[in-house]
Design a protein around this motif. Sequence first.
Motif, PDB file in Angstrom:
ATOM      1  N   GLU A 158      -4.680   2.137  -7.080  1.00 12.76           N
ATOM      2  CA  GLU A 158      -4.797   1.855  -5.655  1.00 12.76           C
ATOM      3  C   GLU A 158      -4.523   0.373  -5.406  1.00 12.76           C
ATOM      4  O   GLU A 158      -4.845  -0.478  -6.244  1.00 12.76           O
ATOM      5  N   THR A 190       1.698   4.130  -3.635  1.00 11.68           N
ATOM      6  CA  THR A 190       1.575   5.596  -3.662  1.00 11.68           C
ATOM      7  C   THR A 190       2.929   6.295  -3.660  1.00 11.68           C
ATOM      8  O   THR A 190       3.090   7.335  -4.288  1.00 11.68           O
ATOM      9  N   HIS A 242      -0.314   2.830 -11.931  1.00  8.67           N
ATOM     10  CA  HIS A 242      -0.724   3.961 -11.079  1.00  8.67           C
ATOM     11  C   HIS A 242      -2.127   3.699 -10.546  1.00  8.67           C
ATOM     12  O   HIS A 242      -3.085   4.377 -10.909  1.00  8.67           O
ATOM     13  N   GLN A 291       0.840  -1.199   0.000  1.00  8.86           N
ATOM     14  CA  GLN A 291       0.000   0.000   0.000  1.00  8.86           C
ATOM     15  C   GLN A 291       0.874   1.248   0.000  1.00  8.86           C
ATOM     16  O   GLN A 291       0.568   2.234  -0.694  1.00  8.86           O
TER      17      GLN A 291
END
Length: 666
Positions: free
Chosen positions: A563, A328, A561, A324
């Motif tokens: 989540e 990002t 790109h 996670q």
Amino acid sequence: DRQHYRLAWWRSSADVINYRRFFDIDGLVALDMTCDEAFDAVHVLPLRLLAEGVIDGLRVDHVDGLADPGTYLVRLRRAMDEAARHRPDRLRPSLHIEKILHREERLPSAWPTDGTTGYDMMDRIGALLHSATAAPILARAWRSISGRTASFAREERMARHQWLSRGLHADMQRCRRAIHRCLSQTGESDDYTGAAVERACADVLAALSVYRTYITGPAPSENDARVLTKALATAGRLGHPDDAELRHWLGRLLMQDLRETAHPQPHLVVQARRRFEQLSAPLAAKAAEDTAFYRYGRWLSRNDVGSDPAQFSLDAAALHRDMQWRATAAPRSLNATATHDHKRGEDVRARLAALSEDPQRWIDALAAWLPRLRPRAGRVRQGDIAMLLQTLVGAWPLSVTLADAATAPFVERVGAWWIKALREGRLHTHWTRPQAGYEGDATALLHDLFENAELADVRHGIHQLARELDVPGALNGLVSATLRLTLPGIPDLYQGCDYWDLSLVDPDNRRAVDYETRLASLQADATLPDLLDQFRDGAIKQRLIQRLLIARRGSPQVFGHSEYHPWIAHGPAADHVFSFTRQHGDNVLLVVVPRHCLRWMKGQPTPRVPEQVWHGTYLPPPPRGLRYRHVLTGEVFTPPDQGDWPVAPLFADWPIAVLQAQPEKL
């Protein structure tokens, strides 16, 4: 005496050499990247290749060897962007750095890079496939067999002190002199001897948990201060109590804020810190990767570049948290599972990871084999024999039978690996002073093992255990390749590793690749079931990689790109499922892979977990209203209108599941 250099006996370099070099290799002299002339000369070719569109990025090796990596990378990025300014593709060149990150360590945020070359991901994927319950069992067995410590941290500390007193002693002296110049400005200068400074510095260097800090400003960053505080505390606990005051003074030198502390010559503090950091990085590499990794045989698949053998495994929740963050903060960092520097190929590690699920099987095998080999081993120590046997089982080629083994190149390759491993361990033979007797006994034992009729039972035992790992090891290999291509980051494919990678340390992992055979299998009109049935040739792994790369090319946003969300299974086999989703708008990717499945693989002809294992195990419903296509088989799945999604159908035709949302909605 007025010359810039003089010829000298090479054995004196560890004590008197006065220039920066590549580890302890005297002939590879370091270049000063803060010197404009040196920087321009070194980079003229790669920058020209970038400008001409011949290459799309740069990989910087050994970045921690630089005095100030951050400043260098800022300058390099600026030069790269300028070189690529007139490229017709308008593509910003990538910049990746070879940097070992330990556990929770992150790259400094100010460094203008796309990320690392992927050793951190190699570590995490490998750790996910190892069974945590095996760690204490195998550690006790290793201590009993070898007579050495069960703690890798202790083994590494001993190697660090050894390197500081021998191979890197001249570097240690340069660091000590820089620190002593700072000490000369204090009232304690007459009380602390050079030998005491060296001992205190060695205690702290031996306790560092990372390769190095990066103190470029007047004070260490918050992260560097935390690293140094931990190292000083460890040094205080393990170092000699008589040196406590000097270690405390050294801590103040490294951590003081020069804006708040009136130092008569602050440039001396800056230089001392730089010498300390430039010693800590090569020390970490030589002591851990090139020494302790070859002394510590608890489980060799966890002794690889970027890994900490003290961390045997990684649970799913920890990897989810890491991914996670990566999605990002570092989406363009490389995902590697094999490199030019790995100690064992990715599928050797995958096979040993499978065996870690049944440590008693390995302990029983050693109990049967070692008594048969010891009388023939001569000088060779039992721990070295155990590491040889582990390597034979892990690296045994899927296509080599017992009858072929004695004459196949396999024995020659393992023999070359073993001599290198023994020399790297530096316990009973050395690169600088090879011990012909020990090495001769080792070579004779290996050939005896494969040729002597009296050892046929041991040969058969090794072959049998290797064959038991073929199917679960191949499954782990497919899982590893899938995660490399679907987790956040850019997948890196090392040459030839589209087939099973059962290589050993260089030069074995740098052998010529048979590209013609690989091209032929890529173009062959073979079905997935056929490739699965014939999994031993590696073409099934190649087809998996090909189809996942096609999927990445078609959906760059969801792979690059998007989540990242954990997708947590529940039910009787939930602990044997690792799954996640990646989402970019309506573009959704679902990935489900098995792990720790050795118990169900016995007797299986192909690397697939029997479907009945998954009955009663479910995944939460993915985004509804979408139809999902299996990237590998083409099969279309529609999630149930109500309730959770059963795992069993996802694994019905293929050992892993990678599903992508179809463009059209239901």
